[in-house]
Scaffold this motif. Structure first.
Motif, mmCIF file in Angstrom:
data_model
loop_
_atom_site.group_PDB
_atom_site.id
_atom_site.type_symbol
_atom_site.label_atom_id
_atom_site.label_comp_id
_atom_site.label_asym_id
_atom_site.label_seq_id
_atom_site.Cartn_x
_atom_site.Cartn_y
_atom_site.Cartn_z
ATOM 1 N N ALA A 1 0.833 -1.213 0.000
ATOM 2 C CA ALA A 1 0.000 0.000 0.000
ATOM 3 C C ALA A 1 0.866 1.261 0.000
ATOM 4 O O ALA A 1 0.459 2.311 -0.510
ATOM 5 N N ALA B 1 1.942 1.832 -3.705
ATOM 6 C CA ALA B 1 0.891 1.755 -4.732
ATOM 7 C C ALA B 1 0.838 3.020 -5.582
ATOM 8 O O ALA B 1 0.521 2.964 -6.773
ATOM 9 N N ASP B 2 1.181 4.171 -4.977
ATOM 10 C CA ASP B 2 1.097 5.422 -5.747
ATOM 11 C C ASP B 2 2.154 5.489 -6.855
ATOM 12 O O ASP B 2 2.086 6.334 -7.731
ATOM 13 N N GLN B 3 3.138 4.563 -6.804
ATOM 14 C CA GLN B 3 4.139 4.522 -7.876
ATOM 15 C C GLN B 3 3.680 3.642 -9.043
ATOM 16 O O GLN B 3 4.360 3.537 -10.063
ATOM 17 N N GLU C 1 -2.313 3.906 -12.308
ATOM 18 C CA GLU C 1 -3.650 4.000 -11.682
ATOM 19 C C GLU C 1 -3.627 3.671 -10.186
ATOM 20 O O GLU C 1 -4.600 3.139 -9.652
ATOM 21 N N GLN C 2 -2.507 3.917 -9.518
ATOM 22 C CA GLN C 2 -2.356 3.579 -8.089
ATOM 23 C C GLN C 2 -2.676 2.101 -7.807
ATOM 24 O O GLN C 2 -3.079 1.726 -6.713
ATOM 25 N N GLY C 3 -2.510 1.276 -8.828
ATOM 26 C CA GLY C 3 -2.721 -0.166 -8.650
ATOM 27 C C GLY C 3 -4.168 -0.612 -8.788
ATOM 28 O O GLY C 3 -4.444 -1.821 -8.787
ATOM 29 N N ASP D 1 -6.268 -5.118 -7.649
ATOM 30 C CA ASP D 1 -6.941 -4.091 -6.843
ATOM 31 C C ASP D 1 -6.324 -4.017 -5.442
ATOM 32 O O ASP D 1 -7.036 -3.847 -4.446
ATOM 33 N N LEU D 2 -5.002 -4.209 -5.347
ATOM 34 C CA LEU D 2 -4.240 -4.094 -4.090
ATOM 35 C C LEU D 2 -4.516 -5.224 -3.100
ATOM 36 O O LEU D 2 -4.089 -5.162 -1.950
ATOM 37 N N HIS E 1 8.407 7.837 0.848
ATOM 38 C CA HIS E 1 7.703 9.016 1.380
ATOM 39 C C HIS E 1 7.866 9.161 2.897
ATOM 40 O O HIS E 1 7.119 9.897 3.534
#
Length: 356
Positions: free
Chosen positions: A182, A185-187, A190-192, A214-215, A325
């Motif tokens: 999680a 995921a932003d990498q 579509e954020q996964g 879908d993560l 991050h």
């Protein structure tokens, strides 16, 4: 004792403790608002053969290594979360009446569990998590049931206690990886979301493929392959001890023929292994492609291995770094943490359990 990911409760900080084949990886996180901070971490080698294919064979050796990792990290946290490997866990989604309370559901699952679990119930630890309403029946909910042989759980608890810590959570590696995923995921495209993503964790002796859609984890499989093969080849070719070979692998200083004759063939073998793992996934599911590959585990730190796999398989590939991050406590060397980052995904997923 055997807890699944999203059971909600307030709790003091918990150390993520990944007990792998060759090392104990310890990680402590704190959170301020939406941002996490790495408070302490350590990677401590394990005695040879103290963990064999993810089973603890030498509890004292593992406990002592955890104790050294705690000391090296400087953490004061006394609670820990560890995990059992996917191959040691049976999971099954079952349907239950939606109107049952949590306690009633627990009683019902205990009564029915022997239908789903091929071991005597007194020999297993069971936990469950309500996933949500059943698709075809509004009066039912889907429940994820997870069970592991008690000995897998007990030996981890005992090793943690030998180190002077208290085992708060024993998770499942695949769910710890999902938890950590999680953070990256932003990498992903579509954020996964709506994407099928393969996380390939290449450890010392085992390569674990976790596929998420879908993560959420939809498939996990372990194969025997890992960085130990590279260490052994260095040892054999250059007449070094196993420890010297491991050191040379990390720090460099090997003869000129190392890159073309030893490292490149290992990278090729790693690419083949990823390809083979994906073929197993395609042949045993309704999926016939993945949108993205994320490499984790110590061997994914080898320079150029992501590009090689992307080139060979034609699938966008990156190397995991769950700390991108995050801020870092002053006593931690950010560069060293970044080098270790791909190998710390499971420890990170476990440390995140502090914030459930």
């Amino acid at each position: 004792m055997f807890r699944l990911p999203t059971l909600k409760r307030k709790s003091p900080p918990i150390l993520g403790l990944d007990i792998s084949t060759t090392a104990v990886k310890l990680l402590e996180l704190s959170r301020s608002g939406p941002r996490y901070r790495v408070e302490s971490y350590a990677v401590e080698p394990l005695p040879a053969n103290s963990v064999v294919e993810k089973n603890i064979a030498d509890m004292e050796g593992v406990g002592e290594a955890i104790r050294r990792a705690v000391k090296k990290s400087g953490t004061r946290v006394k609670l820990a979360a560890a995990a059992v490997s996917g191959s040691a866990v049976i999971t099954k989604v079952i349907s239950m009446p939606a109107n049952l309370s949590g306690d009633d559901m627990e009683v019902q699952i205990q009564l029915e569990a022997d239908q789903y679990i091929p071991y005597p119930l007194e020999e297993v630890n069971i936990d469950f998590e309500v996933l949500g309403p059943a698709k075809d029946d509004p009066d039912s909910v889907d429940v994820l049931l997870a069970a592991s042989r008690s000995e897998n759980v007990d030996v981890r608890v005992a090793a943690i206690e030998l180190a002077g810590l208290t085992a708060k959570i024993i998770d499942v590696e695949a769910y710890a990886m999902e938890n950590a995923f999680a953070l990256i995921a932003d990498q992903m495209p579509e954020q996964g979301m709506d994407k099928t993503i393969a996380v390939v964790d290449v450890g010392a002796t085992m390569t674990t493929l976790n596929v998420l859609h879908d993560l959420k984890t939809i498939y996990t499989r372990e194969q025997i392959f890992g960085g130990k093969q590279l260490t052994e080849e260095i040892q054999r070719r250059y007449g070094l001890s196993y420890e010297e070979a491991g050191m040379a692998k990390r720090q460099g200083g090997l003869p000129d023929n190392y890159l073309p004759e030893v490292l490149e063939p290992f990278k090729e073998a790693m690419a083949q292994q990823v390809s083979r793992s994906l073929q197993f996934f395609f042949s045993s599911s309704q999926y016939n492609h993945v949108d993205y590959i994320v490499l984790a585990g110590g061997s994914s730190s080898i320079p150029g291995v992501g590009e090689l796999i992307e080139g060979k398989l034609g699938i966008p590939t990156s190397v995991a770094n769950p700390f991108t991050h995050m801020t870092v406590a002053p006593r931690i060397k950010a560069q060293v943490l970044n080098n270790d980052a791909p190998a710390l995904m499971i420890a990170c997923g476990l440390a995140l359990r502090s914030f459930d």
